[in-house]
Design a protein around this motif. Sequence first.
Motif, short mmCIF file in Angstrom:
data_model
loop_
_atom_site.label_atom_id
_atom_site.label_comp_id
_atom_site.label_asym_id
_atom_site.label_seq_id
_atom_site.Cartn_x
_atom_site.Cartn_y
_atom_site.Cartn_z
N GLU A 54 0.82 -1.20 0.00
CA GLU A 54 0.00 0.00 0.00
C GLU A 54 0.87 1.26 0.00
OE1 GLU A 54 -2.50 -0.38 3.39
OE2 GLU A 54 -3.66 -2.06 2.57
N GLN A 55 2.15 1.08 0.24
CA GLN A 55 3.12 2.19 0.23
C GLN A 55 4.34 1.71 -0.56
OE1 GLN A 55 2.83 5.20 1.73
NE2 GLN A 55 1.00 4.92 2.98
N TYR A 56 4.24 1.70 -1.88
CA TYR A 56 5.28 1.03 -2.68
C TYR A 56 6.63 1.72 -2.56
CZ TYR A 56 6.28 -2.70 -5.89
OH TYR A 56 6.75 -3.87 -6.41
N VAL A 57 6.62 3.00 -2.18
CA VAL A 57 7.89 3.70 -2.00
C VAL A 57 8.69 3.06 -0.86
CG1 VAL A 57 6.95 5.42 -0.40
CG2 VAL A 57 8.97 5.97 -1.79
N ILE A 58 7.99 2.49 0.12
CA ILE A 58 8.67 1.80 1.22
C ILE A 58 9.35 0.55 0.70
CG2 ILE A 58 8.30 0.49 3.36
CD1 ILE A 58 6.09 2.42 4.09
N ASP A 184 0.25 -4.01 11.59
CA ASP A 184 -0.47 -4.35 10.36
C ASP A 184 0.22 -3.76 9.14
OD1 ASP A 184 -2.34 -5.72 11.85
OD2 ASP A 184 -3.78 -4.06 11.91
N MET A 185 0.67 -2.53 9.27
CA MET A 185 1.35 -1.85 8.16
C MET A 185 2.67 -2.55 7.84
SD MET A 185 2.33 2.19 7.96
CE MET A 185 2.98 2.95 6.46
N PHE A 186 3.39 -2.96 8.88
CA PHE A 186 4.65 -3.67 8.67
C PHE A 186 4.43 -4.98 7.94
CE2 PHE A 186 7.40 -7.11 10.28
CZ PHE A 186 8.59 -6.74 9.68
N ILE A 187 3.41 -5.73 8.34
CA ILE A 187 3.15 -7.03 7.73
C ILE A 187 2.84 -6.88 6.24
CG2 ILE A 187 1.51 -8.96 7.65
CD1 ILE A 187 1.37 -8.77 10.71
N VAL A 188 2.05 -5.86 5.89
CA VAL A 188 1.70 -5.63 4.49
C VAL A 188 2.93 -5.31 3.65
CG1 VAL A 188 0.50 -4.06 2.91
CG2 VAL A 188 -0.68 -4.92 4.93
N GLU A 189 3.75 -4.37 4.13
CA GLU A 189 4.92 -3.96 3.36
C GLU A 189 6.02 -5.02 3.38
OE1 GLU A 189 4.40 -1.53 1.47
OE2 GLU A 189 2.56 -0.96 2.51
N ILE A 220 14.57 -6.50 4.99
CA ILE A 220 13.57 -6.83 6.00
C ILE A 220 13.67 -5.86 7.17
CG2 ILE A 220 12.83 -8.60 7.65
CD1 ILE A 220 13.86 -10.70 5.65
N ILE A 221 14.90 -5.55 7.58
CA ILE A 221 15.11 -4.60 8.68
C ILE A 221 14.75 -3.18 8.24
CG2 ILE A 221 16.83 -3.61 10.24
CD1 ILE A 221 18.37 -6.24 10.01
N ILE A 225 12.07 -0.16 9.72
CA ILE A 225 12.47 1.21 10.04
C ILE A 225 11.62 2.23 9.26
CG2 ILE A 225 14.35 2.90 9.89
CD1 ILE A 225 16.29 0.54 10.32
N LEU A 226 11.48 1.99 7.95
CA LEU A 226 10.71 2.93 7.11
C LEU A 226 9.23 2.94 7.49
CD1 LEU A 226 12.29 2.41 3.56
CD2 LEU A 226 12.74 4.20 5.25
N VAL A 227 8.70 1.77 7.81
CA VAL A 227 7.29 1.69 8.22
C VAL A 227 7.06 2.50 9.50
CG1 VAL A 227 5.55 0.16 9.23
CG2 VAL A 227 6.68 -0.46 7.09
#
Length: 246
Positions: A54-58, A184-189, A220-221, A225-227
């Motif tokens: 949902e945040q492809y820049v990440i 939830d955001m971390f799992i998606v990205e 993965i790390i 951090i970015l999330v």
Amino acid sequence: MVLLGTLVNALAIMLGALLGTIVKNIPDHVKTTIMQAIGLAVIVLGIGMGLKSEQYVIVIGSLVVGGLLGEKWKLEDRLNQLGSWLESKVGGKGDGQIAKAFVTTTLIYVVGAMAILGALDSGLRGDHSVLYTKAMLDGFSAIIFTSTLGIGVIFSAVPVLLYQGIIALFATQIDKYIAQGLMDMFIVEMTATGGLMILAIGLNLLGITKIRVANLLPSIIIVAILVMIVYYWQSILMAFSFFSAS
């Protein structure tokens, strides 16, 4: 028992690898077809996971920074060296097949979203159903991989045990410090980033590319951090908008 799902997963890989040695006398042309089929399936899996972002820049940022770190640390070379060391200890032919089998299957079993989600479920809720499912999939694929790549597949059970075990143990405390929305955001990205790495593995299996996937593992790390940065920045902006509206 927090580590039950992880232990079952590792044992399934070992059992599958042992069963794979029984059916290893497969004609080369059949092995080629099987590996191509697996490569195609892995590519489709990777694409499906990659599209969940949902945040492809990440995802892009994580792969770029993670790739730079992986190249600096030479993770691919170190993983191959470990595989070669294992090959020398088990009396391999010295042709690199054990190392290749170890590296390839380790990346497939560790990078996938099920490894993280399943380990988190084990730690947070004591629910091992995801890892039980992963164990069945990994065990079956270990039979196929071993029959085509060799006994080196069995050693991938060790990184799986360590990786998923650490996540499961960490997850027993994680809900006390990390908001559910952030998780939830971390799992998606993480799923999307891992999907692109799995896509790269599939392309390598088909012989189309020679992407150094292990050097992308630091992504993965970087995802985490970015999330965190994006999540808390969005929270600040929402809070600012709320007070401005008031």
